[in-house]
Design a protein around this motif. Structure first.
Motif, PDB file in Angstrom:
ATOM      1  N   ASP A 204     -43.182 203.864 -22.809  1.00 50.08           N
ATOM      2  CA  ASP A 204     -41.942 204.371 -23.192  1.00 50.08           C
ATOM      3  C   ASP A 204     -40.815 203.487 -22.708  1.00 50.08           C
ATOM      4  N   MET A 205     -40.360 202.576 -23.942  1.00 51.35           N
ATOM      5  CA  MET A 205     -39.478 201.639 -23.524  1.00 51.35           C
ATOM      6  C   MET A 205     -37.985 202.001 -23.345  1.00 51.35           C
ATOM      7  N   ASN A 206     -37.688 203.052 -23.966  1.00 49.35           N
ATOM      8  CA  ASN A 206     -36.184 203.490 -23.932  1.00 49.35           C
ATOM      9  C   ASN A 206     -35.788 204.843 -23.187  1.00 49.35           C
ATOM     10  N   GLY A 207     -37.022 205.270 -22.669  1.00 51.43           N
ATOM     11  CA  GLY A 207     -36.815 206.270 -21.792  1.00 51.43           C
ATOM     12  C   GLY A 207     -36.495 207.709 -22.262  1.00 51.43           C
ATOM     13  N   ASP A 208     -37.029 207.916 -23.598  1.00 57.11           N
ATOM     14  CA  ASP A 208     -36.783 209.074 -24.119  1.00 57.11           C
ATOM     15  C   ASP A 208     -38.017 209.998 -24.151  1.00 57.11           C
ATOM     16  N   GLY A 209     -38.956 209.640 -23.412  1.00 57.12           N
ATOM     17  CA  GLY A 209     -40.164 210.541 -23.244  1.00 57.12           C
ATOM     18  C   GLY A 209     -41.269 210.473 -24.351  1.00 57.12           C
ATOM     19  N   TYR A 210     -40.971 209.584 -25.074  1.00 57.86           N
ATOM     20  CA  TYR A 210     -41.944 209.359 -26.260  1.00 57.86           C
ATOM     21  C   TYR A 210     -42.848 207.868 -26.298  1.00 57.86           C
ATOM     22  N   ALA A 211     -43.722 207.750 -26.397  1.00 56.43           N
ATOM     23  CA  ALA A 211     -44.710 206.288 -26.338  1.00 56.43           C
ATOM     24  C   ALA A 211     -44.034 205.543 -27.542  1.00 56.43           C
ATOM     25  N   ASP A 212     -44.008 204.318 -27.210  1.00 57.38           N
ATOM     26  CA  ASP A 212     -43.435 203.373 -28.276  1.00 57.38           C
ATOM     27  C   ASP A 212     -44.601 202.154 -28.263  1.00 57.38           C
ATOM     28  N   ILE A 213     -44.595 201.494 -29.185  1.00 59.56           N
ATOM     29  CA  ILE A 213     -45.549 200.249 -29.250  1.00 59.56           C
ATOM     30  C   ILE A 213     -44.856 198.737 -29.140  1.00 59.56           C
ATOM     31  N   ILE A 214     -45.564 198.237 -28.490  1.00 56.60           N
ATOM     32  CA  ILE A 214     -44.956 196.679 -28.139  1.00 56.60           C
ATOM     33  C   ILE A 214     -45.707 195.814 -28.901  1.00 56.60           C
ATOM     34  N   ALA A 215     -45.536 195.079 -29.832  1.00 52.83           N
ATOM     35  CA  ALA A 215     -46.152 194.048 -30.249  1.00 52.83           C
ATOM     36  C   ALA A 215     -45.753 192.550 -29.859  1.00 52.83           C
ATOM     37  N   PRO A 216     -46.721 191.523 -29.381  1.00 52.78           N
ATOM     38  CA  PRO A 216     -46.410 190.369 -29.276  1.00 52.78           C
ATOM     39  C   PRO A 216     -45.824 189.611 -30.348  1.00 52.78           C
ATOM     40  N   PRO A 217     -45.275 188.500 -30.357  1.00 52.55           N
ATOM     41  CA  PRO A 217     -44.772 187.729 -31.707  1.00 52.55           C
ATOM     42  C   PRO A 217     -46.051 187.601 -32.612  1.00 52.55           C
ATOM     43  N   GLU A 218     -45.528 187.381 -33.926  1.00 52.58           N
ATOM     44  CA  GLU A 218     -46.590 187.324 -34.816  1.00 52.58           C
ATOM     45  C   GLU A 218     -47.160 186.232 -34.765  1.00 52.58           C
ATOM     46  N   ALA A 222     -41.717 185.037 -36.528  1.00 54.60           N
ATOM     47  CA  ALA A 222     -40.449 184.828 -36.037  1.00 54.60           C
ATOM     48  C   ALA A 222     -40.299 184.212 -34.609  1.00 54.60           C
ATOM     49  N   ASN A 223     -41.621 184.373 -33.875  1.00 57.84           N
ATOM     50  CA  ASN A 223     -41.459 183.864 -32.234  1.00 57.84           C
ATOM     51  C   ASN A 223     -40.755 184.879 -31.485  1.00 57.84           C
ATOM     52  N   ILE A 224     -40.658 186.094 -31.703  1.00 58.68           N
ATOM     53  CA  ILE A 224     -39.994 187.097 -31.017  1.00 58.68           C
ATOM     54  C   ILE A 224     -40.940 188.426 -31.030  1.00 58.68           C
ATOM     55  N   PRO A 225     -41.064 189.096 -29.929  1.00 56.44           N
ATOM     56  CA  PRO A 225     -41.636 190.376 -29.790  1.00 56.44           C
ATOM     57  C   PRO A 225     -41.046 191.486 -30.470  1.00 56.44           C
ATOM     58  N   VAL A 226     -41.728 192.561 -30.675  1.00 62.36           N
ATOM     59  CA  VAL A 226     -41.075 193.608 -31.590  1.00 62.36           C
ATOM     60  C   VAL A 226     -41.485 194.736 -31.087  1.00 62.36           C
ATOM     61  N   VAL A 227     -40.426 195.776 -30.776  1.00 64.39           N
ATOM     62  CA  VAL A 227     -40.869 197.065 -30.066  1.00 64.39           C
ATOM     63  C   VAL A 227     -40.698 198.246 -31.400  1.00 64.39           C
ATOM     64  N   PHE A 228     -41.538 199.084 -31.496  1.00 62.12           N
ATOM     65  CA  PHE A 228     -41.548 200.075 -32.377  1.00 62.12           C
ATOM     66  C   PHE A 228     -41.493 201.435 -31.692  1.00 62.12           C
ATOM     67  N   LEU A 229     -40.239 202.095 -31.797  1.00 62.87           N
ATOM     68  CA  LEU A 229     -39.891 203.378 -31.104  1.00 62.87           C
ATOM     69  C   LEU A 229     -40.483 204.405 -31.840  1.00 62.87           C
ATOM     70  N   TYR A 249     -47.485 183.530 -30.312  1.00 64.17           N
ATOM     71  CA  TYR A 249     -48.256 184.767 -30.260  1.00 64.17           C
ATOM     72  C   TYR A 249     -49.096 185.042 -28.968  1.00 64.17           C
ATOM     73  N   GLY A 250     -49.810 186.131 -28.724  1.00 67.45           N
ATOM     74  CA  GLY A 250     -50.786 186.338 -27.670  1.00 67.45           C
ATOM     75  C   GLY A 250     -50.904 187.688 -27.464  1.00 67.45           C
TER      76      GLY A 250
END
Length: 591
Positions: A204-218, A222-229, A249-250
């Motif tokens: 839960d990355m934003n503290g709203d009580g729901y699980a989020d998915i964190i993906a390392p960079p592709e 684009a060489n940046i991580p991505v968080v899907f709420l 990536y990793g």
């Protein structure tokens, strides 16, 4: 009688002889310079092959040598180039990987998960062709024959290992659970393009009580991580996060490193090292990587309390040999598994070795558990080194670990590559077990007159390492024939059927199958049917098990890599499969 050490050395000799023998085609013919007209070339599956970048006829001649192998060379034909002899083999792009570093020639891995590189000859939409330097056939046969003759001189006692392990080279299917675990694809808002590997995280990355998915960079992205709420209902949206720097990536792992109630992230970065970004719960991240390595290539980092001080620490495993290993003198004191201790509330890190230096262990999977009942975590790793049993490390005190593998394969199977793993209380409420996946290959050089060949010479499987006794014990769980040499690529544990006992889920790439084995809490498993999960044909590296919608049932998350290594074809994706509960009866009956 040969000592254990001597027998282990002979096992390695057999493995080397087998590898050398396997690289030599059954028969070869030398290419000539005959330029007579040839019949029209038939269509090639996947389209007309080309090199990795445009090249002039002169550049091609310099690359391939005096005789052009043509668009679809016979793997039994040999070609002389650079004063050496080669043959060419093709591999499906689903398995192979091409490395484009900007220079000629292009290199890649014929089998993507195995860290063995070959020069690329050509590729099309479906296949990649690789050059294989060829050893003299007579010399190869001589090496094989020497190994065969050596086995004929072994005392009977020294052949016990092969006789005892022969039975493990046969399929083993757990009994049916007469149950179906039902899933529903709930991936609305998740990416349907890109290249998502090696390992995702859920928090839960934003503290709203729901699980989020964190993906390392592709990979190649684009060489940046991505968080899907997540919204707790299977819907997702990208978070507008701000990152302090770009990464390769990793893998990624989530924890509250600075104890401020906000989730932070750690990254194991390909050809780089370990990074920590501290989060504020609003999408802003700051770099907190003081003391973390820039010279430790890794694609797997996990979180555990290594020193039992209440603060989450990091453990990373080397991804294997790379140029960094050879050129950076700072790595002289590094073992292949490193722990990084949390200091100054997640802003500084102190590195220590887990195994002693020199242990041949490296890979993309690593798990921790409590195997011996003390206060400190133990580890089970993967290994890209064939016949490398050094994957199990049990704590022997604070910041000390001992290898629990033995030379005769009683604890960790020999003749194997080891891949995905997980830990949990599968047989006891007091101690964790380790579940390991592997691919094993019977030695070609072992004379069948001495030890008959087993029913299956290429076998993949899952074993459970039991720690309930004085010594760890290996118990076979499941085995299947694997002519494509693919062990389970992802594994996770959870109570999928809600009976209070821990179960295991893993993937079989060859059949694009999710397997769920239901545990009974005593170390035994039965195979359930799985409904509602259709795996993509793309490569997938890991399987994440987590309850993403808060209903108390473990769900499945898979990141798919692009099906091709070309920059233009980026058809990877991320899928979430929500657990809908179990129904009695097999899948056919459930329908």
């Amino acid at each position: 009688m040969l000592s254990k050490k001597t027998l282990f050395v002979w096992l390695l000799i057999l493995a080397v002889a087998q590898a050398a023998f396997a690289q030599a085609p059954a028969s070869t013919t030398t290419a000539t310079t005959d330029t007579a007209a040839a019949p029209a070339t038939p269509a090639i599956d996947g389209g007309t092959p080309t090199y990795l970048r445009p090249e002039t006829p002169e550049q091609r001649a310099a690359r391939v040598g005096p005789v052009d192998p043509g668009p679809n060379p016979d793997s039994k034909q040999t070609f002389y180039r650079y004063g050496k002899r080669y043959h060419i083999e093709k591999y499906d792009n689903v398995r192979s990987r091409v490395v484009m570093t900007g220079g000629d020639p292009g290199w890649g891995r014929p089998v993507g998960w195995a860290n063995i590189y070959r020069e690329v000859y050509q590729k099309n939409d479906k296949f990649t062709w690789f050059w294989f330097e060829e050893h003299d056939a007579a010399q190869t046969e001589e090496v094989r024959q020497q190994a065969v003759e050596a086995t004929s001189k072994w005392p009977e006692e020294s052949l016990k290992y092969f006789r005892s392990t022969r039975a493990e080279f046969s399929p083993l299917t757990p009994p049916s659970a007469d149950k179906t675990i039902n899933f529903n694809d709930s991936s609305d808002g998740l990416p349907k393009s890109g290249s998502w590997r090696n390992s995702l995280a859920v928090a839960d990355m934003n503290g709203d009580g729901y699980a989020d998915i964190i993906a390392p960079p592709e990979r190649s992205g684009a060489n940046i991580p991505v968080v899907f709420l997540g919204d707790g209902k299977g819907h997702w949206k990208m978070w507008e996060a701000k990152w302090p720097k770009g990464l390769n990536y990793g893998s990624v792992a989530a924890a509250d490193f600075n104890k401020d109630g906000k989730m932070d992230l750690a990254f194991g970065v390909h050809l780089d090292g370990v990074h920590v970004f501290l989060g504020d719960g609003k999408g802003n991240f700051t770099n907190a990587s003081e003391g973390l390595p820039r010279d430790f290539p890794t694609r797997r980092v996990i979180v555990t309390d290594v020193d039992h001080d209440g603060a989450p620490d990091l453990v990373a495993i080397s991804e294997g040999p790379s140029a960094i290993n050879e050129t950076n003198p700072g790595k002289a004191d590094y073992a292949r598994i490193r722990a990084y201790l949390n200091r100054k509330k997640g802003t500084s890190w102190v590195g220590i070795n887990v195994p002693e230096r020199g242990r041949q262990v490296a890979g993309d999977w690593l798990s921790s558990g409590d195997f011996n009942g003390d206060a400190y975590p133990d580890f089970i790793a993967s290994n890209i080194y064939y016949n490398g049993p050094d994957i199990l490390y049990v704590s022997s005190g604070k910041e000390k670990w001992t290898s629990a593998a033995d030379d005769l394969g009683r604890v960790i199977p020999l003749l194997a590559y080891h891949r995905a793993n997980t830990t949990g209380k599968f047989s006891s409420k007091k101690r964790d077990d380790a579940l390991i996946s592997y691919y094993r290959q019977w030695p070609i050089a072992l004379d069948p007159k001495i030890v008959p060949k087993p029913p299956t010479e290429d076998i993949a499987g899952i074993d459970r390492i039991d720690f309930s006794g004085k010594e760890p014990k290996r118990v076979s769980v499941m085995r299947w024939s694997s002519p494509a040499h693919n062990p389970a690529s992802g594994m996770g544990s959870g109570d999928f059927d809600g009976d209070g006992n821990l179960d295991v889920a893993f993937t079989i790439f060859e059949t694009r199958e999710i397997v769920i084995l239901l545990g009974d809490g005593k170390g035994n498993f039965k195979k359930a049917e799985v409904s509602g999960v259709k795996l993509d044909p793309n490569p997938f590296y890991d399987l994440r098990v987590a309850d993403v919608n808060g209903d108390g049932r473990p769900d499945l998350i898979i990141g798919y890599e692009a099906g091709s290594t070309t920059i233009t074809q980026r058809d990877g994706s991320i899928h979430v499969y929500l657990n809908q509960g179990s129904t009695q009866g097999a899948l056919a009956a459930a329908k």
